[in-house]
Design an enzyme around this catalytic site. Structure first.
Site, PDB file in Angstrom:
ATOM      1  N   CYS A  20     136.048  84.958 -11.841  1.00 26.63           N
ATOM      2  CA  CYS A  20     136.826  83.639 -12.865  1.00 26.63           C
ATOM      3  C   CYS A  20     138.706  83.953 -12.834  1.00 26.63           C
ATOM      4  O   CYS A  20     138.750  82.549 -13.129  1.00 26.63           O
ATOM      5  CB  CYS A  20     136.282  83.628 -13.810  1.00 26.63           C
ATOM      6  SG  CYS A  20     134.033  83.003 -14.078  1.00 26.63           S
ATOM      7  N   HIS A  77     140.196  79.029 -18.398  1.00 29.56           N
ATOM      8  CA  HIS A  77     139.335  78.940 -17.474  1.00 29.56           C
ATOM      9  C   HIS A  77     138.015  78.367 -18.570  1.00 29.56           C
ATOM     10  O   HIS A  77     137.411  78.909 -18.703  1.00 29.56           O
ATOM     11  CB  HIS A  77     138.724  80.387 -17.335  1.00 29.56           C
ATOM     12  CG  HIS A  77     137.293  80.613 -16.546  1.00 29.56           C
ATOM     13  ND1 HIS A  77     137.170  80.220 -15.276  1.00 29.56           N
ATOM     14  CD2 HIS A  77     136.089  81.444 -16.856  1.00 29.56           C
ATOM     15  CE1 HIS A  77     135.983  80.607 -14.812  1.00 29.56           C
ATOM     16  NE2 HIS A  77     135.264  80.970 -15.906  1.00 29.56           N
ATOM     17  N   ASN A 103     130.893  75.528 -14.994  1.00 30.64           N
ATOM     18  CA  ASN A 103     131.773  76.423 -14.383  1.00 30.64           C
ATOM     19  C   ASN A 103     132.083  76.546 -13.386  1.00 30.64           C
ATOM     20  O   ASN A 103     131.614  77.073 -12.557  1.00 30.64           O
ATOM     21  CB  ASN A 103     131.547  78.448 -14.826  1.00 30.64           C
ATOM     22  CG  ASN A 103     132.029  79.228 -14.801  1.00 30.64           C
ATOM     23  OD1 ASN A 103     132.951  79.706 -14.031  1.00 30.64           O
ATOM     24  ND2 ASN A 103     131.576  81.023 -15.330  1.00 30.64           N
TER      25      ASN A 103
END
Ligand code: COA
Length: 326
Positions: free
Chosen positions: A113, A253, A283
């Site tokens: 990520c 993020h 996500n």
């Protein structure tokens, strides 16, 4: 002084959307649970055979178009992904060929990520050093094809998509002012897909077994995420000689709306200074920040002269932040 300035952004989401209601038909979960615990309402899902490069190419084309940069002028392509088309060659090479960016060097970055911030930091270093003038960085994930939808603790969290930015050398004072990266491999087991690399091979015996699934210690990650978001943001701001009051927009993020809320609270940033698109895209791992950044730019939430703070946290563990004068 030379800076790496983002001169164009792009994004791409595959057409198919799985709402939480659709997931209710696939796994023992509810729309209410997912929204309350994560802030996610839906996710885009790549089609069979739609790989990371297929999502990145349109995002990259849009970013190049918005920057007014011809593919032939790109010096380097960095593709940030945990779901490359192949183990090798690098997905960046597939993208380079599709764009016709003949003179560009190309390689992949896997920092989960935080991948986009690792890629952005590398691009910044190449430009500031004078080695390259024009760099394309893309974050792209085609992750859901390999998700075990029955594993509800992780399957409800992820989505597919891509974002891209074009960075060019600029001496006007605008561009990336600072970056900060961190890692802690002792937390590798907190978010891991064991099989598929060289350590745990995918065999016909483990194909449907737990080694091929995503394993996540959610509560532990949650605790560390908000703290590390804050640490990364503070360190990057310090390096830029700025403070939180200078930040016009925080683009974090998109892992979980509650983590972002907790991080924003620790940083003392009001809601209207935080970019959130997790409700619509979930996500998307390395694609998360460039997609959110592209949406913020497209919606006019980022204007020339604004100070933009990016921050991420993810598997590795890895974390990072960047401060940009837009
Ligand atoms: N639907 C319904 N119930 C679910 C569920 C789902 N999709 N997933 C888990 N549950 C259940 C659990 O089984 C548990 O039930 P129990 O109390 O009967 O045992 C209950 O919900 C609570 O689970 P828990 O894991 O404690 O929930 P949580 O509040 O910690 O939220 C996460 C789980 C995953 C949303 C949260 O931990 C998180 O977001 N962590 C960070 C994850 C992350 O950011 N990962 C990516 C890093 S980049």
């Amino acid at each position: 002084m030379l800076h790496a300035r983002i001169t164009g952004t792009g994004g791409f989401l595959p057409e198919t959307v799985y709402t939480n209601a659709h997931l209710e038909t696939m796994v023992d979960t509810t729309d209410e649970w997912i929204r309350k615990r994560t802030g996610i309402g839906q996710r885009h899902v790549a089609g069979p055979g739609e790989g990371a490069s297929d999502l990145a190419i349109p995002a990259a084309e849009e970013a190049l178009g918005n920057a007014g940069v011809a593919p032939a002028d790109v010096d380097l392509i960095i593709c940030c992904t945990t779901t490359p088309d192949y183990l090798f060659p690098a997905t960046a090479c597939i993208i380079q060929d599709a764009l016709g960016a003949r003179k560009a060097a190309a390689y992949d970055v896997n920092a989960a990520c935080s991948g986009f911030l690792y890629g952005l930091t590398s691009a910044n270093a190449f430009i500031v050093s004078g080695m390259y003038r024009t760099v394309l960085v893309t974050g792209t994930e085609s992750a859901t094809n390999r998700l075990n939808w029955q594993k509800r603790d992780t399957s409800v969290l992820f989505g597919d998509g891509a974002g891209a930015v074009v960075l060019e050398a600029d001496d006007s004072g605008r561009g990336i002012l600072s970056t900060y990266l961190g890692a802690d491999g002792s937390g590798a087991d907190l978010l891991i897909r064991p099989a598929g690399g060289s350590k745990v091979l995918i065999t016909k015996d483990n194909l449907d077994g737990p080694e091929c699934d995503v394993h996540m210690k959610g509560a532990e990650l949650f605790k560390r995420a908000a703290v590390l978001f804050e640490e990364a943001a503070q360190k990057a701001l310090e390096r830029a000689g700025l403070s939180l009051e200078d930040v016009d927009l925080f683009v974090p993020h998109q892992a979980n709306a509650r983590i972002i809320g907790a991080a924003a609270k620790r940083l003392g940033l009001p809601e209207d200074k935080v970019m959130l698109n997790i409700e619509r895209v979930a996500n998307t791992t390395a694609a998360s920040i460039p997609l959110a950044l592209h949406e913020a730019v497209s919606e006019g939430r980022i204007r020339e002269g604004n100070t933009v703070l990016l921050a991420s946290f993810g598997s590795g563990l890895t974390w990072g932040a960047a401060v940009i004068r837009w």
